[in-house]
Design a protein around this motif. Structure first.
Motif, PDB file in Angstrom:
ATOM      1  N   THR A 118       0.823  -1.217   0.000  1.00 53.14           N
ATOM      2  CA  THR A 118       0.000   0.000   0.000  1.00 53.14           C
ATOM      3  C   THR A 118       0.849   1.257   0.000  1.00 53.14           C
ATOM      4  O   THR A 118       0.433   2.306  -0.492  1.00 53.14           O
ATOM      5  CB  THR A 118      -0.945   0.043   1.219  1.00 53.14           C
ATOM      6  OG1 THR A 118      -0.174   0.035   2.426  1.00 53.14           O
ATOM      7  CG2 THR A 118      -1.896  -1.144   1.229  1.00 53.14           C
ATOM      8  N   ALA A 137      -1.983   4.022  -0.263  1.00 55.21           N
ATOM      9  CA  ALA A 137      -3.310   3.695  -0.770  1.00 55.21           C
ATOM     10  C   ALA A 137      -4.248   3.458   0.410  1.00 55.21           C
ATOM     11  O   ALA A 137      -3.941   2.656   1.293  1.00 55.21           O
ATOM     12  CB  ALA A 137      -3.252   2.452  -1.656  1.00 55.21           C
ATOM     13  N   VAL A 146      -5.183   7.862  -3.107  1.00 55.44           N
ATOM     14  CA  VAL A 146      -3.858   7.872  -2.478  1.00 55.44           C
ATOM     15  C   VAL A 146      -3.790   9.109  -1.594  1.00 55.44           C
ATOM     16  O   VAL A 146      -4.255  10.193  -1.988  1.00 55.44           O
ATOM     17  CB  VAL A 146      -2.741   7.943  -3.538  1.00 55.44           C
ATOM     18  CG1 VAL A 146      -1.362   8.076  -2.873  1.00 55.44           C
ATOM     19  CG2 VAL A 146      -2.790   6.725  -4.447  1.00 55.44           C
ATOM     20  N   THR A 214      -6.757  -0.174  -5.382  1.00 53.13           N
ATOM     21  CA  THR A 214      -6.803  -1.001  -4.172  1.00 53.13           C
ATOM     22  C   THR A 214      -7.228  -2.440  -4.440  1.00 53.13           C
ATOM     23  O   THR A 214      -7.043  -3.304  -3.591  1.00 53.13           O
ATOM     24  CB  THR A 214      -7.701  -0.363  -3.097  1.00 53.13           C
ATOM     25  OG1 THR A 214      -9.036  -0.247  -3.579  1.00 53.13           O
ATOM     26  CG2 THR A 214      -7.180   1.010  -2.710  1.00 53.13           C
TER      27      THR A 214
END
Length: 327
Positions: A118, A137, A146, A214
């Motif tokens: 992430t 993320a 983001v 994601t």
């Protein structure tokens, strides 16, 4: 990271979790005074032509050569940011943090978990040169949001161009792809006067190969109005000496509230320029690499080496997040 406060020379330069994260607005210890009434976030939209240019601009060589936004300021601030973290499930707060490496003033993240995917480096063009920050993320309705620092999307009156997010960055490689910003946003306070208390930015990235961000890298949870004085983990990709932007670095320890000039969180940390925009987590679980994001790496005072500061996520930042996740 890059931060400054009016009348004070302070600064750092700028520089993600599987399964959905949690958005939690919670009560907290010593919450700050009520924030200004939420006003619309400032938004910059990248045209289709600009997005195409960004997709083709960032070669491995250019990513390796990108420098922190204000290296001279970051070096003076003597701050360095480190490795990313991740958040919990959509229905519960992440588990209590493990203590194996707590506290940690700064070092490579050698664990695994969601934070490895992430978190990533942010690359952009600023005043004709290539520059870098860090981003994360987060869980969102559009699965494409983001979060980073405000100065990582807009600085000195200009929106950055060729903006991309590279989750899991690995020394010039983009194992999960380069995600181009369709929109970048920041708080009205940062947009108007670069108020350091609101140095937060977001980006809505375009789908890549038909998939959302994601769905590929996961998403960390986020928390608003969570209070101060919490155990925290901070992550980033510092690129100013002694770091080179190739590794995810992290710091951990008990945070406090800045007692000098801002309403920001404070944490012992030696990260340098390029770590700006990296996530701060509370309730971070070292085993899963997840937590709740409550701040981003923002700035350091030149006269307080080895301390980093990050803005408080209150109502203003929640309004920014809501605008981004529905864009």
């Amino acid at each position: 990271m890059r931060r400054h406060r009016t009348a004070v020379g302070i600064l750092l330069t700028v520089g993600a979790v599987f399964t959905g994260g949690l958005v939690q607005a919670g009560a907290a210890d010593a919450a700050p005074a009520p924030a200004p009434a939420a006003t619309p976030a400032a938004v910059h939209t990248a045209s289709a032509t600009e997005q195409h240019r960004a997709r083709t601009f960032w070669t491995a060589e250019r990513m390796r050569e990108a420098t922190p936004l204000d290296p001279e300021l970051t070096e003076r601030a003597a701050l360095t940011l480190k490795a990313p973290t991740s958040h919990g499930s959509a229905s519960s707060v992440a588990a209590t943090p493990a203590v194996a490496s707590f506290p940690q003033a700064g070092g490579p993240w050698t664990g695994g978990g969601a934070v490895v995917t992430t978190s990533g480096r942010v690359f952009f063009t600023f005043q004709g040169r290539t520059a870098s920050c860090t981003g994360d993320a987060i869980t969102s309705q559009n699965a494409s949001t983001v979060i980073t620092a405000g100065h990582c999307v807009k600085y000195q009156g200009s929106w950055h161009t060729n903006w991309v997010f590279v989750p899991g960055y690995d020394n010039g490689n983009a194992p999960y792809g380069q995600w181009t910003a369709a929109k970048t946003l920041t708080t009205p306070q940062w947009e108007a006067s670069e108020d350091i208390n609101y140095d937060v930015g977001t980006a809505v990235v375009a789908p890549l190969n038909g998939r959302t961000l994601t769905s590929v890298v996961g998403a960390q949870g986020i928390q608003f109005n969570g209070g101060y004085n919490k155990p925290m983990y901070s992550f980033g990709f510092p690129a100013a000496s002694p770091y080179d932007g190739t590794k995810l670095i992290y710091c951990s320890g008990d945070s406090s509230k800045d007692f000098l000039f801002s309403q920001d969180h404070s944490l012992g940390c030696n990260m340098t320029g390029g770590s700006s925009g990296g996530p701060w987590f509370t309730g971070f679980n070292e085993a899963t690499g997840t937590g709740l994001q409550v701040s981003v790496n923002s700035f350091g005072y030149t006269f307080l080496p080895n301390r980093m500061f990050g803005p408080y996520f209150g109502d203003v930042v929640k309004a920014l997040y809501d605008k981004a996740q529905t864009s």
